[in-house]
Design a protein around this motif. Sequence first.
Motif, PDB file in Angstrom:
ATOM      1  N   UNK A   1      34.595  41.140  45.717  1.00  0.00           N
ATOM      2  CA  UNK A   1      33.995  39.920  45.351  1.00  0.00           C
ATOM      3  C   UNK A   1      33.532  39.007  46.541  1.00  0.00           C
ATOM      4  N   UNK A   2      33.221  39.734  47.449  1.00  0.00           N
ATOM      5  CA  UNK A   2      32.007  39.292  48.548  1.00  0.00           C
ATOM      6  C   UNK A   2      31.163  39.147  47.959  1.00  0.00           C
TER       7      UNK A   2
ATOM      8  N   UNK B   1      37.572  31.732  58.646  1.00  0.00           N
ATOM      9  CA  UNK B   1      37.842  32.004  57.172  1.00  0.00           C
ATOM     10  C   UNK B   1      38.678  33.770  56.557  1.00  0.00           C
TER      11      UNK B   1
ATOM     12  N   UNK C   1      41.807  49.841  45.001  1.00  0.00           N
ATOM     13  CA  UNK C   1      42.067  48.058  45.195  1.00  0.00           C
ATOM     14  C   UNK C   1      40.902  47.893  46.176  1.00  0.00           C
TER      15      UNK C   1
ATOM     16  N   UNK D   1      41.873  33.140  56.751  1.00  0.00           N
ATOM     17  CA  UNK D   1      42.669  32.443  55.165  1.00  0.00           C
ATOM     18  C   UNK D   1      42.808  33.662  53.915  1.00  0.00           C
ATOM     19  N   UNK D   2      41.647  34.866  53.691  1.00  0.00           N
ATOM     20  CA  UNK D   2      41.234  35.243  52.712  1.00  0.00           C
ATOM     21  C   UNK D   2      42.733  36.180  52.150  1.00  0.00           C
ATOM     22  N   UNK D   3      42.562  36.023  50.828  1.00  0.00           N
ATOM     23  CA  UNK D   3      43.844  36.598  49.908  1.00  0.00           C
ATOM     24  C   UNK D   3      45.537  35.553  50.591  1.00  0.00           C
ATOM     25  N   UNK D   4      45.523  34.977  51.248  1.00  0.00           N
ATOM     26  CA  UNK D   4      46.066  34.423  51.741  1.00  0.00           C
ATOM     27  C   UNK D   4      47.137  33.456  50.177  1.00  0.00           C
ATOM     28  N   UNK D   5      48.351  33.278  49.650  1.00  0.00           N
ATOM     29  CA  UNK D   5      48.892  33.030  48.510  1.00  0.00           C
ATOM     30  C   UNK D   5      50.127  32.032  48.733  1.00  0.00           C
ATOM     31  N   UNK D   6      50.083  30.264  49.035  1.00  0.00           N
ATOM     32  CA  UNK D   6      50.454  29.718  48.612  1.00  0.00           C
ATOM     33  C   UNK D   6      51.098  29.376  47.223  1.00  0.00           C
ATOM     34  N   UNK D   7      52.455  28.981  47.202  1.00  0.00           N
ATOM     35  CA  UNK D   7      52.569  28.567  46.285  1.00  0.00           C
ATOM     36  C   UNK D   7      53.329  26.826  46.604  1.00  0.00           C
TER      37      UNK D   7
ATOM     38  N   UNK E   1      38.595  47.138  43.947  1.00  0.00           N
ATOM     39  CA  UNK E   1      38.372  45.300  43.508  1.00  0.00           C
ATOM     40  C   UNK E   1      38.676  44.488  44.638  1.00  0.00           C
ATOM     41  N   UNK E   2      38.815  44.663  46.164  1.00  0.00           N
ATOM     42  CA  UNK E   2      38.730  43.308  47.112  1.00  0.00           C
ATOM     43  C   UNK E   2      37.122  42.990  47.462  1.00  0.00           C
TER      44      UNK E   2
END
Lengths: 186, 120
Positions: free
Chosen positions: A97-98, A176, A90, A179-185, A93-94
């Motif tokens: 991405x950088x 910044x 994990x 905010x990384x990894x945040x999820x908003x519906x 994977x995270x």
Amino acid sequence: MLNNAGEAALDCDRYARTLEKCTELAVWQISLAMRESDGAVERLGSAIERMSATQPAIEAMRARLAQSGADPLMVADIDGCMRRMLEDLAACVENIQFYDRMVQHLGHLKHYLASVSGVYAAPGTSRAEVAVLEHANARFRRRLLSDAQRSVFDHVFRPDNRDDLESLAERAARAHNAAEGTIEFF
Amino acid sequence: MARILAVDDSAAMRQMVGVTLKAAGHDVLDASDGDEALELARKFPADLVITDVNMPNMDGLSLVRALRQMPQYRLTPILVLTTEAGPEKKSEGKAAGATGWVVKPFNPERLVAAVGKCLG
């Protein structure tokens, strides 16, 4: 024989050509650095894919071992190893991405430098040259990936800019990161 | 198991989304831009779409709009996965018809949970 004005013009011309070459050098060094790491990161991604794909086989092995009446401590060891491997996967994977993000940022920077280097070739500050620079700046800003990157850009071009850009960049990156990894519906 | 269409111009990002969602038992198809994604979406109906924003040919928000025009994708969950965290871009995404907004780099566990939530 050149007079003083002629020599000054010649120096200015040589200076402009040197600036153009410096910019061109930066463009190609960025390009080279990206090419040198692309293959390696692709192989790293494939290795992560393969590691992830071994998960069902390890789980099946663990189930067979448990059913065969093996020492429960051994089964618990496998569970512990599996848990750590999944946590590490994990993290891989995270964090990989950088790299993707850096490549995008460098790609935009490369295009920006390439577009402004032509202006250096023609010394002077005609309206057309200023327009080319303004257009390149606007396009580069639009392509920046985050508010952090844009805030650094804006500070550089602020007329009263006296900030320490190194610490500004650090603060902006930290903001910044929140905010990384945040999820908003919606 | 759901069929998920992952769209990103970065091979590394496609790999990482694939690793994450395949490990969670999903079937993952991938495309490198909006054009390719639309073609795949027509041929292989997806249960959920995850798309980047900045891509060549057709960008992510144009893809969202194009998918929403297709009757079979009117209600399909579409997650936008991007480095952009600003409210303006998010509003654009919402207006285009996206279901949710995920800021890169994603955390695998949270992405799987978000996908699960979307798929109900």
